[in-house]
Design a protein around this motif. Sequence first.
Motif, short mmCIF file in Angstrom:
data_model
loop_
_atom_site.label_atom_id
_atom_site.label_comp_id
_atom_site.label_asym_id
_atom_site.label_seq_id
_atom_site.Cartn_x
_atom_site.Cartn_y
_atom_site.Cartn_z
N LEU A 122 0.96 -18.53 18.88
CA LEU A 122 1.16 -19.96 18.72
C LEU A 122 2.67 -20.19 18.63
O LEU A 122 3.32 -19.66 17.74
N LYS A 123 3.19 -20.98 19.54
CA LYS A 123 4.62 -21.24 19.55
C LYS A 123 4.88 -22.68 19.11
O LYS A 123 4.32 -23.63 19.67
N PHE A 124 5.73 -22.83 18.08
CA PHE A 124 6.04 -24.14 17.53
C PHE A 124 7.36 -24.66 18.08
O PHE A 124 8.19 -23.90 18.60
N LYS A 125 7.57 -25.95 17.95
CA LYS A 125 8.76 -26.58 18.52
C LYS A 125 10.06 -26.11 17.88
O LYS A 125 11.13 -26.23 18.47
N ASP A 126 9.97 -25.58 16.64
CA ASP A 126 11.18 -25.09 15.99
C ASP A 126 11.46 -23.63 16.35
O ASP A 126 12.24 -22.96 15.69
N ASN A 127 10.77 -23.15 17.41
CA ASN A 127 10.90 -21.76 17.91
C ASN A 127 10.18 -20.74 17.04
O ASN A 127 10.29 -19.54 17.28
N GLY A 128 9.45 -21.21 16.03
CA GLY A 128 8.62 -20.30 15.26
C GLY A 128 7.44 -19.84 16.09
O GLY A 128 6.91 -20.60 16.92
N VAL A 129 7.02 -18.59 15.90
CA VAL A 129 5.90 -18.02 16.66
C VAL A 129 4.94 -17.33 15.70
O VAL A 129 5.35 -16.45 14.92
N LEU A 137 4.38 -14.73 11.09
CA LEU A 137 5.12 -15.89 11.57
C LEU A 137 6.59 -15.50 11.65
O LEU A 137 7.19 -15.11 10.64
N ILE A 138 7.15 -15.57 12.85
CA ILE A 138 8.55 -15.20 13.08
C ILE A 138 9.33 -16.43 13.52
O ILE A 138 8.90 -17.16 14.43
N LYS A 139 10.48 -16.67 12.89
CA LYS A 139 11.35 -17.77 13.28
C LYS A 139 12.80 -17.28 13.27
O LYS A 139 13.26 -16.74 12.26
N ASP A 140 13.45 -17.43 14.42
CA ASP A 140 14.84 -17.00 14.57
C ASP A 140 15.03 -15.54 14.14
O ASP A 140 16.00 -15.19 13.47
N LYS A 195 6.55 -24.22 6.13
CA LYS A 195 6.90 -23.02 6.89
C LYS A 195 6.89 -23.24 8.39
O LYS A 195 7.48 -22.46 9.14
N ILE A 196 6.17 -24.28 8.83
CA ILE A 196 6.14 -24.64 10.24
C ILE A 196 6.48 -26.12 10.34
O ILE A 196 6.46 -26.83 9.32
N PRO A 197 6.81 -26.63 11.53
CA PRO A 197 7.11 -28.06 11.64
C PRO A 197 5.97 -28.91 11.07
O PRO A 197 4.80 -28.70 11.40
N GLU A 198 6.31 -29.85 10.22
CA GLU A 198 5.31 -30.66 9.52
C GLU A 198 4.36 -31.36 10.48
O GLU A 198 3.15 -31.48 10.23
N GLU A 199 4.89 -31.80 11.63
CA GLU A 199 4.09 -32.55 12.59
C GLU A 199 3.09 -31.68 13.34
O GLU A 199 2.23 -32.19 14.06
N SER A 200 3.21 -30.36 13.19
CA SER A 200 2.34 -29.45 13.94
C SER A 200 0.89 -29.56 13.50
O SER A 200 -0.03 -29.34 14.29
N ILE A 201 0.67 -29.87 12.23
CA ILE A 201 -0.68 -30.01 11.70
C ILE A 201 -0.95 -31.49 11.47
O ILE A 201 -0.19 -32.16 10.78
N LYS A 202 -2.01 -31.98 12.08
CA LYS A 202 -2.34 -33.39 11.87
C LYS A 202 -3.74 -33.51 11.26
O LYS A 202 -4.62 -32.68 11.52
N ILE A 203 -3.91 -34.53 10.45
CA ILE A 203 -5.20 -34.80 9.82
C ILE A 203 -5.86 -35.96 10.54
O ILE A 203 -5.19 -36.94 10.90
N VAL A 204 -7.13 -35.83 10.80
CA VAL A 204 -7.93 -36.92 11.33
C VAL A 204 -8.78 -37.43 10.17
O VAL A 204 -9.67 -36.73 9.70
N ASN A 214 1.21 -31.64 21.17
CA ASN A 214 2.58 -31.96 21.57
C ASN A 214 3.62 -31.14 20.80
O ASN A 214 4.79 -31.12 21.16
N GLU A 215 3.16 -30.49 19.74
CA GLU A 215 4.05 -29.72 18.88
C GLU A 215 3.83 -28.22 18.97
O GLU A 215 4.69 -27.42 18.61
N VAL A 216 2.66 -27.82 19.43
CA VAL A 216 2.25 -26.40 19.43
C VAL A 216 1.78 -25.99 20.81
O VAL A 216 1.07 -26.75 21.48
N LYS A 217 2.14 -24.79 21.21
CA LYS A 217 1.70 -24.26 22.49
C LYS A 217 1.01 -22.92 22.26
O LYS A 217 1.52 -22.05 21.57
N LEU A 218 -0.18 -22.76 22.85
CA LEU A 218 -0.91 -21.50 22.77
C LEU A 218 -0.55 -20.64 23.95
O LEU A 218 -0.66 -21.06 25.10
#
Length: 221
Positions: A122-129, A137-140, A195-204, A214-218
């Motif tokens: 899972l790749k996040f917009k802040d380059n975390g994986v 979870l690896i970032k930078d 630990k990951i971009p806040e917008e990556s997890i959304k609540i319905v 839009n924030e996470v790529k598999l």
Amino acid sequence: MKILLLEDNERLATLIANALKNESYVVDIFTDGEDALDNCANGYNCLVLDINVPSLDGISVLESFRLCNLTVPVIIISSNYELEKIQTSYEMGCDDYLKKPFFMYELIHKIKKLCHNEPKLLKFKDNGVFDYTKHSLIKDGQDIKLAKKEILFLELLGRDINRVFSFDEIEEYVWEGEPTTLINIRALVKRLRKKIPEESIKIVKGLGYSLDVNEVKLIEG
């Protein structure tokens, strides 16, 4: 991918089956050793066998199965810690031996490894994986420490980034069937969002949580 599960503890069998189904595996549960052996030839990619089950124990099932199939991976799961049982299991041809109690992601990892599944990221917009295989979870270039429930939560939501996972599904997978509350789930999400971009997890509202596409790529290797 089809998995045969031999486990006579109904609650544990359900937990294991649901965890594997969340990984897109097809799981057939058997509680009786003879029934499992009768069905072993039905195109399974992996066998997960408990030892102490009715009519025919898991090691005997393994021994009989290996007479006609030497390639399908077999994992023994058992609360038996006796060295003799462990040695016998390997002598009969098991590929791995997992002692109860175990973390569900341990079993999933072993199945993926034995069945040669490619790792997911899972790749996040802040380059975390987030690495499914290493549960990290690896970032930078830095390893971001994750608690067990944080790992399980990311694993669950990453199964399908296009759908919302209900609170009941989160309770079953992340809390491994133990009762929890919405307050505990929200607290977990709050910690993870640090630990990951806040917008990556959304609540319905009223339904559950999902990852924001839009924030996470598999990435599948």
